[in-house]
Design an enzyme around this catalytic site. Structure first.
Site, PDB file in Angstrom:
ATOM      1  N   LYS A  14       7.663   4.364  -7.842  1.00  0.00           N
ATOM      2  CA  LYS A  14       8.961   4.536  -7.195  1.00  0.00           C
ATOM      3  C   LYS A  14       9.489   5.960  -7.264  1.00  0.00           C
ATOM      4  O   LYS A  14      10.360   6.335  -6.475  1.00  0.00           O
ATOM      5  CB  LYS A  14       9.984   3.590  -7.829  1.00  0.00           C
ATOM      6  CG  LYS A  14       9.585   2.121  -7.792  1.00  0.00           C
ATOM      7  CD  LYS A  14       9.335   1.630  -6.378  1.00  0.00           C
ATOM      8  CE  LYS A  14       8.978   0.154  -6.367  1.00  0.00           C
ATOM      9  NZ  LYS A  14       8.640  -0.342  -5.006  1.00  0.00           N
ATOM     10  N   LYS A  76       9.578   9.778  -2.064  1.00  0.00           N
ATOM     11  CA  LYS A  76       8.209   9.377  -2.398  1.00  0.00           C
ATOM     12  C   LYS A  76       7.193  10.173  -1.606  1.00  0.00           C
ATOM     13  O   LYS A  76       6.034  10.319  -2.019  1.00  0.00           O
ATOM     14  CB  LYS A  76       8.016   7.880  -2.132  1.00  0.00           C
ATOM     15  CG  LYS A  76       8.919   6.983  -2.948  1.00  0.00           C
ATOM     16  CD  LYS A  76       8.659   5.526  -2.615  1.00  0.00           C
ATOM     17  CE  LYS A  76       9.745   4.651  -3.221  1.00  0.00           C
ATOM     18  NZ  LYS A  76      10.418   3.823  -2.258  1.00  0.00           N
ATOM     19  N   GLU A 166       5.394   1.263   4.230  1.00  0.00           N
ATOM     20  CA  GLU A 166       5.520   0.873   5.640  1.00  0.00           C
ATOM     21  C   GLU A 166       6.923   1.168   6.161  1.00  0.00           C
ATOM     22  O   GLU A 166       7.159   1.082   7.370  1.00  0.00           O
ATOM     23  CB  GLU A 166       5.211  -0.612   5.804  1.00  0.00           C
ATOM     24  CG  GLU A 166       3.733  -0.954   5.652  1.00  0.00           C
ATOM     25  CD  GLU A 166       3.441  -2.418   5.941  1.00  0.00           C
ATOM     26  OE1 GLU A 166       2.484  -2.684   6.679  1.00  0.00           O
ATOM     27  OE2 GLU A 166       4.175  -3.297   5.427  1.00  0.00           O
TER      28      GLU A 166
END
Length: 218
Positions: A14, A76, A166
Site C-alpha cells: 500500500k 503507488k 486496476e
C-alpha cells in the site's frame, strides 16, 4: 526461498519507500518472468510497458488524477521503483501469428517444415474458434492475467514488493502511448519496489478461506 512461505507473506503493498530501487539484475529477472509466462497455444497476446524512471512513472500517473476516486493509487505509481503496464492484444492477426511461428522455429521447436505447418494450422484453428465466437479480445485478456500471476509470484520469490492496480483510467494510458493504433488494451498496472514503514498492510497476517471451504474431492 520456500514457496509456501512466499505465498503466505507476499501481499498487495500500500505504500512504497521511494528511496529504494530494485537492483537491475532483479529487474531483468522479473521482466524475463513476464516474457516466459504461459499463454494458450503460446500466442503470447500481450505487450508490457515498463516505467523505470521518474519520467516514465509520471506518464503512467496521468491515469490516476491527483484528485478524485483514483487518487489513492497515484503514490503507488510515483513512489515505487518500477511500474509495469500489462496490455492485451485486441486481435491475433495472421501476421502476428507468423511472427510467433518464426520465433518458435528460430528457437528450434520444429524438427522440420511439416512440424511447423502442423502447429501453424492447429493454432490458427483455435484462434478461428474464438474469432467465430467473437471473443478473441477477451481470450487474450485472460492470458494477460496469467502473466500477472507469474509476475506477482516472481516478485515475492525475489523479495520484491508488488501491487496489482486496476484503479486507473485505461483511456488515459491508451492515449498517452497511442495504444489504439497498436491494437492494444491496457488492463492492469503492477507497481514494484519495497514497502515503506507507513505500509500498515505489511504488518497484517495473511487471511484465506480454509482448505475445507475451497477444495472438494472429485
Amino acid at each position: 526461498m520456500d514457496l509456501l512461505h512466499t505465498l503466505k507473506t507476499r501481499y498487495a503493498t500500500k505504500a512504497y519507500d521511494a528511496t529504494r530501487r530494485i537492483p537491475e539484475e532483479t529487474v531483468t529477472q522479473l521482466l524475463e518472468a513476464l516474457r516466459y509466462s504461459p499463454s494458450s497455444v503460446n500466442a503470447q497476446p500481450w505487450h508490457f510497458i515498463v516505467a523505470d524512471d521518474e519520467a516514465g512513472k509520471q506518464r503512467l500517473a496521468k491515469a490516476t488524477p491527483d484528485v478524485g476516486s483514483l487518487a489513492y493509487n497515484r503514490p503507488k505509481i510515483l513512489q515505487a521503483s518500477h511500474v509495469v503496464v500489462l496490455c492485451a492484444r485486441n486481435e491475433l492477426s495472421e501476421a502476428y501469428l507468423t511472427e510467433v511461428l518464426n520465433k518458435e522455429e528460430q528457437d528450434g521447436r520444429y524438427a522440420d517444415k511439416a512440424a511447423r505447418e502442423w502447429l501453424a494450422a492447429a493454432r490458427a484453428g483455435y484462434v478461428q474458434q474464438h474469432i467465430d465466437a467473437g471473443d478473441v479480445a477477451h481470450w487474450n485478456q485472460k492470458q494477460v492475467y496469467l502473466a500477472q500471476g507469474v509476475l506477482l509470484l516472481s516478485a515475492g520469490l525475489l523479495g520484491v514488493d508488488a501491487t496489482p492496480i486496476e484503479g486507473f483510467l485505461p483511456e488515459a494510458i491508451a492515449e498517452e502511448f497511442d495504444l489504439e493504433s497498436k491494437g492494444l488494451t491496457p488492463l492492469v498496472m503492477i507497481s514494484l519496489g519495497y514497502h515503506s514503514d507507513k505500509d500498515g498492510n505489511a504488518r497484517l497476517p495473511k487471511s484465506r478461506l480454509s482448505a475445507e471451504v475451497v477444495f472438494s474431492k472429485a
